[in-house]
Scaffold this motif. Structure first.
Motif, PDB file in Angstrom:
ATOM      1  N   LEU A 189     -38.017  75.116 -46.598  1.00 17.94           N
ATOM      2  CA  LEU A 189     -36.941  76.014 -46.988  1.00 17.94           C
ATOM      3  C   LEU A 189     -37.163  76.586 -48.381  1.00 17.94           C
ATOM      4  CD1 LEU A 189     -33.677  74.332 -45.633  1.00 17.94           C
ATOM      5  CD2 LEU A 189     -34.838  76.375 -44.785  1.00 17.94           C
ATOM      6  N   PHE A 190     -37.792  75.800 -49.251  1.00 14.92           N
ATOM      7  CA  PHE A 190     -38.128  76.280 -50.591  1.00 14.92           C
ATOM      8  C   PHE A 190     -39.018  77.516 -50.501  1.00 14.92           C
ATOM      9  CE2 PHE A 190     -41.112  76.366 -54.130  1.00 14.92           C
ATOM     10  CZ  PHE A 190     -40.290  76.266 -55.236  1.00 14.92           C
ATOM     11  N   ARG A 191     -40.033  77.468 -49.632  1.00  9.83           N
ATOM     12  CA  ARG A 191     -40.934  78.612 -49.485  1.00  9.83           C
ATOM     13  C   ARG A 191     -40.218  79.803 -48.852  1.00  9.83           C
ATOM     14  NH1 ARG A 191     -44.797  77.013 -45.822  1.00  9.83           N
ATOM     15  NH2 ARG A 191     -44.185  74.827 -45.836  1.00  9.83           N
ATOM     16  N   VAL A 192     -39.307  79.524 -47.917  1.00 14.88           N
ATOM     17  CA  VAL A 192     -38.520  80.602 -47.328  1.00 14.88           C
ATOM     18  C   VAL A 192     -37.699  81.300 -48.412  1.00 14.88           C
ATOM     19  CG1 VAL A 192     -36.655  81.136 -45.713  1.00 14.88           C
ATOM     20  CG2 VAL A 192     -38.429  79.508 -45.054  1.00 14.88           C
ATOM     21  N   ALA A 193     -37.065  80.502 -49.263  1.00 19.31           N
ATOM     22  CA  ALA A 193     -36.233  81.067 -50.332  1.00 19.31           C
ATOM     23  C   ALA A 193     -37.070  81.863 -51.319  1.00 19.31           C
ATOM     24  CB  ALA A 193     -35.497  79.941 -51.063  1.00 19.31           C
ATOM     25  N   TYR A 194     -38.210  81.314 -51.714  1.00 20.84           N
ATOM     26  CA  TYR A 194     -39.030  82.007 -52.696  1.00 20.84           C
ATOM     27  C   TYR A 194     -39.520  83.356 -52.165  1.00 20.84           C
ATOM     28  CZ  TYR A 194     -42.567  83.410 -55.924  1.00 20.84           C
ATOM     29  OH  TYR A 194     -43.294  84.156 -56.800  1.00 20.84           O
ATOM     30  N   ASN A 195     -39.759  83.443 -50.872  1.00 22.52           N
ATOM     31  CA  ASN A 195     -40.208  84.694 -50.272  1.00 22.52           C
ATOM     32  C   ASN A 195     -39.064  85.666 -49.993  1.00 22.52           C
ATOM     33  OD1 ASN A 195     -43.303  84.745 -49.509  1.00 22.52           O
ATOM     34  ND2 ASN A 195     -42.607  82.630 -49.277  1.00 22.52           N
ATOM     35  N   GLY A 196     -37.871  85.305 -50.440  1.00 19.92           N
ATOM     36  CA  GLY A 196     -36.729  86.206 -50.332  1.00 19.92           C
ATOM     37  C   GLY A 196     -36.217  86.408 -48.925  1.00 19.92           C
ATOM     38  N   LEU A 197     -36.437  85.427 -48.059  1.00 18.61           N
ATOM     39  CA  LEU A 197     -36.023  85.535 -46.660  1.00 18.61           C
ATOM     40  C   LEU A 197     -34.691  84.810 -46.470  1.00 18.61           C
ATOM     41  CD1 LEU A 197     -39.534  84.834 -45.109  1.00 18.61           C
ATOM     42  CD2 LEU A 197     -38.477  87.052 -45.585  1.00 18.61           C
ATOM     43  N   ALA A 198     -33.755  85.471 -45.845  1.00 21.44           N
ATOM     44  CA  ALA A 198     -32.393  84.947 -45.763  1.00 21.44           C
ATOM     45  C   ALA A 198     -32.269  83.838 -44.733  1.00 21.44           C
ATOM     46  CB  ALA A 198     -31.419  86.074 -45.440  1.00 21.44           C
ATOM     47  N   VAL A 199     -31.404  82.892 -45.052  1.00 22.07           N
ATOM     48  CA  VAL A 199     -31.100  81.741 -44.210  1.00 22.07           C
ATOM     49  C   VAL A 199     -29.597  81.730 -43.970  1.00 22.07           C
ATOM     50  CG1 VAL A 199     -31.044  79.212 -44.172  1.00 22.07           C
ATOM     51  CG2 VAL A 199     -33.064  80.398 -45.031  1.00 22.07           C
ATOM     52  N   GLY A 200     -29.174  81.351 -42.773  1.00 26.39           N
ATOM     53  CA  GLY A 200     -27.748  81.345 -42.465  1.00 26.39           C
ATOM     54  C   GLY A 200     -27.324  80.138 -41.658  1.00 26.39           C
ATOM     55  N   LYS A 201     -26.072  80.156 -41.233  1.00 25.52           N
ATOM     56  CA  LYS A 201     -25.543  79.017 -40.473  1.00 25.52           C
ATOM     57  C   LYS A 201     -24.469  79.486 -39.505  1.00 25.52           C
ATOM     58  CE  LYS A 201     -22.273  76.374 -41.728  1.00 25.52           C
ATOM     59  NZ  LYS A 201     -21.352  75.529 -42.486  1.00 25.52           N
ATOM     60  N   VAL A 202     -24.510  78.967 -38.282  1.00 22.35           N
ATOM     61  CA  VAL A 202     -23.402  79.135 -37.345  1.00 22.35           C
ATOM     62  C   VAL A 202     -22.331  78.133 -37.764  1.00 22.35           C
ATOM     63  CG1 VAL A 202     -22.663  79.000 -34.948  1.00 22.35           C
ATOM     64  CG2 VAL A 202     -24.966  79.843 -35.501  1.00 22.35           C
ATOM     65  N   ASP A 203     -21.166  78.637 -38.103  1.00 23.69           N
ATOM     66  CA  ASP A 203     -20.128  77.768 -38.670  1.00 23.69           C
ATOM     67  C   ASP A 203     -19.335  77.060 -37.571  1.00 23.69           C
ATOM     68  OD1 ASP A 203     -18.734  76.554 -40.677  1.00 23.69           O
ATOM     69  OD2 ASP A 203     -17.339  78.218 -40.989  1.00 23.69           O
ATOM     70  N   LYS A 204     -20.092  76.349 -36.727  1.00 23.44           N
ATOM     71  CA  LYS A 204     -19.489  75.558 -35.653  1.00 23.44           C
ATOM     72  C   LYS A 204     -20.258  74.251 -35.537  1.00 23.44           C
ATOM     73  CE  LYS A 204     -18.041  79.547 -32.849  1.00 23.44           C
ATOM     74  NZ  LYS A 204     -18.127  80.197 -31.521  1.00 23.44           N
ATOM     75  N   THR A 205     -19.588  73.201 -35.085  1.00 19.72           N
ATOM     76  CA  THR A 205     -20.244  71.910 -34.884  1.00 19.72           C
ATOM     77  C   THR A 205     -20.953  71.942 -33.534  1.00 19.72           C
ATOM     78  OG1 THR A 205     -18.589  70.764 -36.209  1.00 19.72           O
ATOM     79  CG2 THR A 205     -19.912  69.424 -34.705  1.00 19.72           C
ATOM     80  N   LEU A 206     -22.292  71.985 -33.575  1.00 19.67           N
ATOM     81  CA  LEU A 206     -23.073  72.167 -32.358  1.00 19.67           C
ATOM     82  C   LEU A 206     -24.094  71.063 -32.134  1.00 19.67           C
ATOM     83  CD1 LEU A 206     -23.608  76.024 -32.642  1.00 19.67           C
ATOM     84  CD2 LEU A 206     -22.003  74.821 -31.139  1.00 19.67           C
ATOM     85  N   LEU A 207     -24.125  70.069 -33.026  1.00 16.30           N
ATOM     86  CA  LEU A 207     -25.061  68.956 -32.839  1.00 16.30           C
ATOM     87  C   LEU A 207     -24.415  67.662 -33.315  1.00 16.30           C
ATOM     88  CD1 LEU A 207     -28.716  68.700 -32.860  1.00 16.30           C
ATOM     89  CD2 LEU A 207     -27.756  67.384 -34.735  1.00 16.30           C
ATOM     90  N   ASP A 208     -24.651  66.599 -32.562  1.00 17.24           N
ATOM     91  CA  ASP A 208     -24.248  65.260 -32.985  1.00 17.24           C
ATOM     92  C   ASP A 208     -25.491  64.549 -33.495  1.00 17.24           C
ATOM     93  OD1 ASP A 208     -21.326  64.960 -32.190  1.00 17.24           O
ATOM     94  OD2 ASP A 208     -22.218  65.743 -30.355  1.00 17.24           O
ATOM     95  N   TYR A 209     -25.452  64.177 -34.761  1.00 14.90           N
ATOM     96  CA  TYR A 209     -26.605  63.623 -35.466  1.00 14.90           C
ATOM     97  C   TYR A 209     -26.497  62.102 -35.475  1.00 14.90           C
ATOM     98  CZ  TYR A 209     -29.661  62.567 -39.447  1.00 14.90           C
ATOM     99  OH  TYR A 209     -30.638  62.056 -40.278  1.00 14.90           O
ATOM    100  N   ARG A 210     -27.455  61.458 -34.799  1.00 19.42           N
ATOM    101  CA  ARG A 210     -27.393  60.007 -34.662  1.00 19.42           C
ATOM    102  C   ARG A 210     -28.036  59.326 -35.869  1.00 19.42           C
ATOM    103  NH1 ARG A 210     -26.327  57.350 -30.172  1.00 19.42           N
ATOM    104  NH2 ARG A 210     -26.965  59.105 -28.867  1.00 19.42           N
ATOM    105  N   VAL A 211     -27.315  58.389 -36.417  1.00 18.35           N
ATOM    106  CA  VAL A 211     -27.813  57.611 -37.550  1.00 18.35           C
ATOM    107  C   VAL A 211     -27.972  56.161 -37.098  1.00 18.35           C
ATOM    108  CG1 VAL A 211     -27.384  56.875 -39.908  1.00 18.35           C
ATOM    109  CG2 VAL A 211     -26.639  59.130 -39.169  1.00 18.35           C
TER     110      VAL A 211
END
Length: 336
Positions: A189-211
């Motif tokens: 993600l650091f390289r994505v940011a440095y290259n000026g490429l936009a990142v976004g998010k779907v503002d919905k809960t779509l994954l259950d993350y198992r710990v």
């Protein structure tokens, strides 16, 4: 409909693997391929994968000796045929509309190259207070993230790795994963940011993350390793990209806690000397280097400041901007 390649690395998937695979093949968005690499599992993962593969032609699997997560992710990407690539782990659960929601989001936002989603935490194990605190801090950051801002290229993109979906062309633009084994997603993600490429998010809960006990991102003993890997790839990048414009400057480290000291030691191993430390609450020698309060430093064109404090980054960066310093050109973080 665009083809989505869902990539799933598996190493000893165990009791959660069946649920993870089923959550992908039962998606409401059906134009998918599920590509699995069995990375040298020693349990019955491959047998389970083969059963699913025989029943659903959208699934393919490569089984081989163990080569680790970073190698496996890059290999999976090279096998993907889709326009979009979605990450999936072998112990998580994608909710039925996850793929559809992310495809719709990327279709509607052509300027966005990668998106994540909100998530919920699930665990069969009792989590320590420290683990819960760490997870909830990160979850709050993900919940509050919308899209990458334009005023700073180094702002932390707080997206949970297993929720990612990205355009395959992103790999052509920034390359694949690199071998920072505790923080391969943050470095990407650091390289994505440095290259000026936009990142976004779907503002919905779509994954259950198992710990569970093997989840590397929550184990307290590895949280310091995540910070160290973050610091290493930031400094490696500055040395490689700025070259003499970095090493010939008067370098200050803003912060004298764990990250600040680790930054100093890593720079010393790279044969890079520093002028001193900056700390708002200290006026002592630290590691045989002077510690200055911010207003005691006469920032000149020869100065370069590495901000090595997570909690104080906004304060430090705003202070330096007000002094006429430019992000990356004159100051930068050592943690995401």
């Amino acid at each position: 409909d665009k083809l989505v390649s869902v990539i799933m690395p598996v190493y000893n998937g165990g009791i959660y693997l069946e649920q993870a695979i089923k959550s992908i093949i039962d998606q409401t968005y059906t134009n998918i391929e599920l590509i699995i690499i069995d990375d040298g599992s020693k349990d019955d993962s491959l047998e389970l994968i083969n059963r699913f593969m025989n029943a659903d032609k959208r699934i393919s699997c490569l089984s081989r000796e163990n080569k680790g997560l970073v190698y496996t992710l890059n290999e999976l990407i090279s096998m993907a045929k889709g326009d979009y690539i979605a990450r999936m782990d072998a112990d998580d659960y994608s909710r039925p509309d996850r793929i559809k929601e992310q495809v719709d989001y990327l279709n509607a936002n052509p300027q966005i190259y990668l998106c994540g989603t909100n998530f919920e935490i699930m665990s069969d194990d009792e989590l320590t207070e420290s683990d819960l605190k760490y997870l909830n801090i990160f979850k709050d950051m993900v919940d509050n993230f919308t899209t990458s801002p334009t005023d700073t290229i180094f702002y932390g993109h707080h997206l949970l790795h297993p929720t990612w979906m990205f355009r395959k062309q992103l790999i052509d633009l920034v390359g694949g994963y690199r071998n920072y084994k505790h923080y391969e997603d943050g470095e990407f993600l650091f390289r994505v940011a440095y290259n000026g490429l936009a990142v976004g998010k779907v503002d919905k809960t779509l994954l259950d993350y198992r710990v569970h006990a093997q989840s590397k991102s929550f184990i307290s003993s590895q949280q310091s390793e995540l910070k160290l890997d973050s610091m290493r790839f930031h400094i490696d990048y500055y040395i490689d990209s700025l070259k003499e414009d970095f090493t010939n400057r008067d370098i200050y480290i803003w912060g004298t806690a764990f990250t600040g000291e680790s930054t100093y030691r890593y720079l010393r191993n790279k044969s890079v000397d520093i002028k001193g430390f900056i700390d708002s609450n200290a006026n002592i020698d630290f590691n045989n280097k002077p510690v200055y309060k911010p207003d005691e430093v006469d920032f000149s064109p020869e100065s370069y400041v590495l901000i090595s404090t997570n909690s104080g980054y906004n304060y430090a960066s705003n202070y330096l901007r007000n002094k006429g310093l430019r992000e990356y050109a004159d100051f930068a973080p050592t943690t995401a």
